[in-house]
Enzyme design. Structure first.
Site, PDB file in Angstrom:
ATOM      1  N   GLU A  99       3.381   5.260  -3.376  1.00  0.00           N
ATOM      2  CA  GLU A  99       3.632   6.622  -2.696  1.00  0.00           C
ATOM      3  C   GLU A  99       5.034   6.865  -2.336  1.00  0.00           C
ATOM      4  O   GLU A  99       5.579   8.011  -2.567  1.00  0.00           O
ATOM      5  CB  GLU A  99       2.593   6.715  -1.737  1.00  0.00           C
ATOM      6  CG  GLU A  99       2.877   8.139  -1.067  1.00  0.00           C
ATOM      7  CD  GLU A  99       1.894   8.302   0.393  1.00  0.00           C
ATOM      8  OE1 GLU A  99       1.924   9.560   0.677  1.00  0.00           O
ATOM      9  OE2 GLU A  99       1.559   7.293   0.669  1.00  0.00           O
ATOM     10  N   ASP A 100       5.510   5.895  -1.708  1.00  0.00           N
ATOM     11  CA  ASP A 100       7.066   6.095  -1.104  1.00  0.00           C
ATOM     12  C   ASP A 100       8.426   5.486  -1.603  1.00  0.00           C
ATOM     13  O   ASP A 100       9.488   5.551  -1.001  1.00  0.00           O
ATOM     14  CB  ASP A 100       6.672   5.601   0.368  1.00  0.00           C
ATOM     15  CG  ASP A 100       5.731   6.509   1.299  1.00  0.00           C
ATOM     16  OD1 ASP A 100       5.748   7.538   0.828  1.00  0.00           O
ATOM     17  OD2 ASP A 100       5.376   5.868   2.077  1.00  0.00           O
ATOM     18  N   HIS A 148       0.777  -1.383   0.001  1.00  0.00           N
ATOM     19  CA  HIS A 148      -0.048  -0.001   0.073  1.00  0.00           C
ATOM     20  C   HIS A 148       0.824   1.214  -0.019  1.00  0.00           C
ATOM     21  O   HIS A 148       0.521   2.209  -0.476  1.00  0.00           O
ATOM     22  CB  HIS A 148      -1.015  -0.108   1.127  1.00  0.00           C
ATOM     23  CG  HIS A 148      -0.492   0.280   2.417  1.00  0.00           C
ATOM     24  ND1 HIS A 148       0.150  -0.610   3.240  1.00  0.00           N
ATOM     25  CD2 HIS A 148      -0.223   1.447   3.182  1.00  0.00           C
ATOM     26  CE1 HIS A 148       0.491  -0.146   4.493  1.00  0.00           C
ATOM     27  NE2 HIS A 148       0.323   1.084   4.363  1.00  0.00           N
TER      28      HIS A 148
END
Length: 758
Positions: A114-115, A110
């Protein structure tokens, strides 16, 4: 403790499951100490999944583990642990809820898009478009700024609902993500902890409750409570310890009594008992304005039976053994909640007159009560769980969102969404026997708008159980409500304060806005003209159109309508175009540094009851979690704190010229003549003051009585504004208004004045 009665197995537990179906008991009162989480290995995760889904795709889980670990290589959490331990913990939380493979894989991945350097295309290529879409949905949800400007926040909530309407598993992963972050919040800076905890209390905990995941809601609330008000939580825990020393283990004794009584009637059942969590008790203390010793229902018990008929038999046996508490009975089996929750709730006076709450349900009902909407994806023995009470998540989310689809007002959408999340339900009946579900505290106005907007607009009265009642009456479970309508009736502005549901409030506001459309547009035009002139600019058609786009409104007319209706301020319109506009006086005192006498970590707010401004003598009252509230020295509300001198702070205003940001409410009566409103705006603007709000208190054929909120620099500036207004021949009376109702609503949101709120 295990026991048998007439050959029927009966289980007793001192605590309710802490993580859905894991069966892990909580300590009495939910006061277990924080301990380091065990390291979860890939084999641990696969073993957990296999216990309920032997047909799990082990290769998929291993591939996701390897991909996530590789992407997060070299990243670390605030605690110093490898970052990948976080998505692993989130996956384990979902596995304990017996979720499907796709949800668990999404948890492992998840944060990758994004990271890390991972892209949506890479995730889709390796794990398919379903998982890629879920990961993308969690990423977008994570990026929502839930505490940004209100309009932006409202728009984010709208996007949240619309995005998750395609797959609620996005929300389930995000809730598990927040749960693990709260479990490990101690490694964050205190200011970050407070922000995270407040966001959890305001958004994520009620969202979990709305989805039926009550165990998660309680845990999130209690962990946030530990951060936001540790003294109150510790005080409640200490009181529990003293109570147990004085009265012994009441939970165990009452549990045994329940088992014995059910055994006498031959009802096979399991009984779970516990003391309620500290936050739940604290909330009851605030709502009922009672001390801990005055609370009587701090213990809760669940009776799990085999059949629906056993539930009602158990209810009869319990009521026969102990006296029931009037007004505390709810039958959610015959009238289920919208998220599928079914149970019978009652309260009785048990041993020693101790009031306890009892919930009675079947095993199937209990599974849905523990998992809520998430039960739709639960697996057992490799197959999706067949539970007749599980709600279809697509239908559930569509019921929540369908009311908002036509609403173009973002702020109203946000208010509606929050109200729908926070409120429990009552069930009332139309004269034809149809069931109308409403939040607790709902009124006949909410009932009328729940039937149809047209019925709500035409409502002139109501009958409850055959008796005529005022429109502000609070409805109760099981009541029959008849709405009385009349041709020519229209919504009243006072209904907004009476209504509870977002749907009713939104419909009333839309009607009032359209009714006064022309007047609001004229007033908005004058307000924006003055605001632009004060900034050295002109409110041209192009400037207004640009501001409308910046504020996500359809056109300039909508912009002026909102300004005139006091839904946005003219100052916000100017800032939408010129956010970096320099003030004419560069030596003005920063509004955040206007007070002398505060410590570096103390924030402050002006009390709305007295609305002190620079130049007036002031004093501060401390509130834990709320900073310092500034009162005028002559404010009558200060008498409430006379016996708490340790909360008083000696303060004064910083000397120098302050910014015109201190709102003061003025009440004035003016002639109902053409151009008078514009004249008032001009008079205030000529004094370099801004109008932040206008409310029409009374409308007659010959005069208006209005409340105007004016932003001023100090007491002298306020005097100049009032003098200019008082000299106008069209204004018959003018007073500085101390808004008692607004102060009451504001103070109700603060902690109580006792030690818990200090």
């Amino acid at each position: 403790m295990q026991g048998t009665d007439k050959g029927k197995a009966v289980a007793v537990d001192q605590g309710l499951p802490a993580a859905g179906r894991t069966g892990a008991p909580l300590a009495a009162a939910g006061v277990a100490q924080v301990v380091p989480e065990p390291v979860v290995t890939l084999d641990d995760l696969i073993t957990c999944v296999r216990t309920y889904n032997p047909a799990t795709n082990e290769k998929l889980l291993r591939d996701a583990w390897d991909f996530g670990r590789q992407m997060h290589e070299g990243q670390f959490r605030h605690s110093g642990e490898p970052y990948f331990t976080h998505p692993v913990a989130v996956a384990m939380i979902l596995a304990q809820q017996q979720m499907d493979d796709a949800t668990i894989v999404t948890a492992l991945l998840h944060d990758t898009v994004e990271d890390t350097r991972a892209t949506y295309a890479e995730v889709e290529a390796q794990f398919g478009h379903v998982i890629a879409d879920l990961v993308d949905g969690v990423t977008k949800l994570t990026n929502l700024q839930l505490h940004s400007a209100e309009t932006k926040q409202a728009e984010n909530f709208r996007k949240l609902i619309m995005a998750t309407s395609r797959d609620l598993r996005v929300t389930l992963v995000k809730l598990a993500d927040r749960l693990h972050n709260m479990r490990t919040i101690a490694s964050m800076r205190p200011d970050k902890q407070a922000k995270k905890a407040r966001e959890t209390m305001d958004i994520y905990a009620p969202l979990a409750g709305r989805m039926g995941m009550q165990w998660m809601r309680e845990e999130l609330e209690d962990m946030a409570f530990r951060v936001l008000n540790p003294e109150a939580r510790d005080s409640i825990i200490q009181r529990f310890s003293l109570l147990q020393q004085e009265a012994g283990d009441l939970v165990q004794r009452i549990t045994e009594d329940l088992l014995e009584e059910l055994g006498k009637t031959g009802i096979p059942a399991e009984v779970y008992g516990r003391a309620k969590k500290p936050y739940s008790i604290w909330r009851k203390m605030q709502q009922k304005d009672q001390s801990f010793s005055q609370l009587s229902d701090i213990y809760g018990f669940r009776v799990i039976t085999k059949t629906d008929a056993d539930c009602y038999r158990a209810l009869g046996a319990i009521h026969q053994r102990w006296r029931s508490v009037p007004g505390r009975f709810k039958d959610y089996i015959s009238q289920p909640k919208s998220n599928g929750y079914r149970s019978i709730h009652t309260a009785v006076s048990a041993l020693g007159g101790k009031r306890v709450e009892v919930q009675i349900r079947t095993r199937e009902m209990h599974e849905v009560a523990e998992a809520g909407v998430a039960a739709h994806w639960s697996y057992r023995d490799g197959e999706p769980v067949k539970n007749r009470f599980v709600v279809d998540p697509v239908r559930w989310i569509s019921q929540l969102s369908e009311r908002f689809e036509e609403d173009k007002d973002h702020d109203e959408f946000l208010e509606t969404f929050k109200l729908e999340m926070y409120q429990d339900q009552v069930f009332c009946f139309t004269p034809k026997g149809e069931v109308i579900k409403l939040p607790q505290g709902a009124t006949p106005i909410d009932f009328a708008y729940a039937i149809h907007t047209r019925i709500g607009h035409a409502c002139v009265g109501a009958k409850v159980d055959g008796l005529r009642v005022p429109l502000w009456t609070r409805l109760k479970n099981g009541q029959s409500v008849e709405i009385i309508i009349a041709d020519g009736q229209t919504p009243q502005a006072t209904w907004i304060d009476i209504a509870v549901t977002g749907r009713a409030k939104s419909a009333i506001r839309r009607w009032l806005r359209e009714k006064d459309r022309d007047r609001f547009i004229k007033l908005g035009t004058e307000l924006t003209r003055v605001a632009f002139e004060n900034a050295g600019k002109k409110a041209t058609d192009k400037a207004l159109a640009t501001a409308a786009r910046a504020l996500a409104l359809e056109n300039a007319e909508q912009l002026l309508l909102r300004v005139g209706a006091a839904e946005i301020t003219a100052r916000e319109v100017v800032r939408a175009i010129y956010p970096d506009l320099k003030l004419q006086n560069a030596n003005e005192i920063d509004a955040e540094k206007a007070i002398v006498g505060l410590s570096a970590d103390q924030s402050f707010r002006r009390a709305p009851c007295c609305q002190p401004v620079p130049g007036e003598r002031i004093v501060g009252i401390t509130f834990r979690g709320q900073g310092v509230i500034i009162h005028a020295i002559d404010c009558p509300n200060l008498s409430d704190y006379e016996d708490q001198p340790d909360r008083w702070v000696d303060l004064r205003w910083h000397e120098g010229q302050h910014k015109a940001v201190s709102a003061v409410s003025l009440e004035l009566s003016m002639a109902n003549d053409a151009g008078v409103l514009g004249r008032i705006c001009t008079l205030i603007g000529e004094q370099n003051a801004n109008i932040s709000d206008v409310d029409f208190l009374d409308r007659k054929t010959d005069y208006y009585r209005i409340r105007v909120d004016v932003d001023v620099r100090d007491a002298e500036h306020l005097h100049r504004v009032m003098t200019a207004l008082d000299a106008d021949s069209h204004i018959s009376s003018l007073v500085r208004l101390r808004d008692a109702q607004r102060a009451m609503n504001w103070s109700a949101a603060l902690p109580a004045s006792g030690s818990a709120g200090h």
